[in-house]
Design an enzyme around this catalytic site. Sequence first.
Site, PDB file in Angstrom:
ATOM      1  N   ASP A   1       0.785  -1.250   0.000  1.00  0.00           N
ATOM      2  CA  ASP A   1       0.000   0.000   0.000  1.00  0.00           C
ATOM      3  C   ASP A   1       0.821   1.306   0.000  1.00  0.00           C
ATOM      4  O   ASP A   1       0.495   2.235   0.755  1.00  0.00           O
ATOM      5  CB  ASP A   1      -0.970   0.013   1.199  1.00  0.00           C
ATOM      6  CG  ASP A   1      -2.005  -1.115   1.166  1.00  0.00           C
ATOM      7  OD1 ASP A   1      -1.970  -1.935   0.227  1.00  0.00           O
ATOM      8  OD2 ASP A   1      -2.827  -1.180   2.088  1.00  0.00           O
TER       9      ASP A   1
ATOM     10  N   LYS B   1      -7.115  -4.925  -3.045  1.00  0.00           N
ATOM     11  CA  LYS B   1      -7.856  -5.482  -1.910  1.00  0.00           C
ATOM     12  C   LYS B   1      -8.764  -4.418  -1.314  1.00  0.00           C
ATOM     13  O   LYS B   1      -8.498  -3.225  -1.444  1.00  0.00           O
ATOM     14  CB  LYS B   1      -6.874  -6.005  -0.858  1.00  0.00           C
ATOM     15  CG  LYS B   1      -5.934  -4.931  -0.345  1.00  0.00           C
ATOM     16  CD  LYS B   1      -4.894  -5.480   0.599  1.00  0.00           C
ATOM     17  CE  LYS B   1      -4.000  -4.388   1.133  1.00  0.00           C
ATOM     18  NZ  LYS B   1      -4.688  -3.358   1.922  1.00  0.00           N
TER      19      LYS B   1
ATOM     20  N   CYS C   1      -1.988  -2.908   7.637  1.00  0.00           N
ATOM     21  CA  CYS C   1      -1.890  -3.802   6.484  1.00  0.00           C
ATOM     22  C   CYS C   1      -0.601  -4.624   6.466  1.00  0.00           C
ATOM     23  O   CYS C   1      -0.616  -5.784   6.066  1.00  0.00           O
ATOM     24  CB  CYS C   1      -2.095  -3.015   5.199  1.00  0.00           C
ATOM     25  SG  CYS C   1      -3.817  -2.448   5.058  1.00  0.00           S
TER      26      CYS C   1
END
Length: 202
Positions: free
Chosen positions: A12, A110, A155
């Site tokens: 990310d 995601k 994450c």
Amino acid sequence: MQAGTEALIVIDVQNDFCPGGALAVAEGDEIIPRINTLMGQFATVVLTQDWHPANHASFAANHPGAEAFSLIEMAYGPQVLWPVHCVKGTAGAAFHPALATDPAQMVIRKGFRAGIDSYSAFFENDRTTATGLEGYLRNRGVTGVTLVGLATDYCVAYSALDAARLGFEATVLMGACRAIDLNGSLAEARAQMQTAGVMLLD
Ligand code: VGL
Ligand code: ZN
């Protein structure tokens, strides 16, 4: 160069998680030069991208009266309500322009189902709905993963815990990650990763 059985998973590194973004992580952009260098050392490089529809259940704005960073109970467990971030197709959801994306062979998106959040690169937050990354890595002969990116305590940690649970050797390069650190979440994530046998390096 790392052995061919090792994969680098870059979590990310997107505009919304970097300074100036909607859910900015302090110093989030400072890790990028190191990540770019690391990519050259792994035969398998995977990027993940948080990729939400505008009506996503993790957005406080979609829960009238709820404040960002408060906690609610979802069918799959507790869920932090976040500011609107990484809406698919927006500039905030794009990779940071300094991130070298060309070395990656795979991009996992995601969090694209409106009703469920997905911190981990492997499973959505119910811990059972798979993203497909496990199969991709196994088909490529990968047995160990090194994780870097944003955010350490969400994450990255969820991905590392799932990797360990699935039987991959998991290493987090803490110096190539930055944390949100909400109500002690960084210390908790650190402890959980250590308990799970994730190797934490600087
Ligand atoms: C993340 C909160 C919400 C992360 C993603 O990338 O750590 N955190 N969505
Ligand atoms: Zn998100």
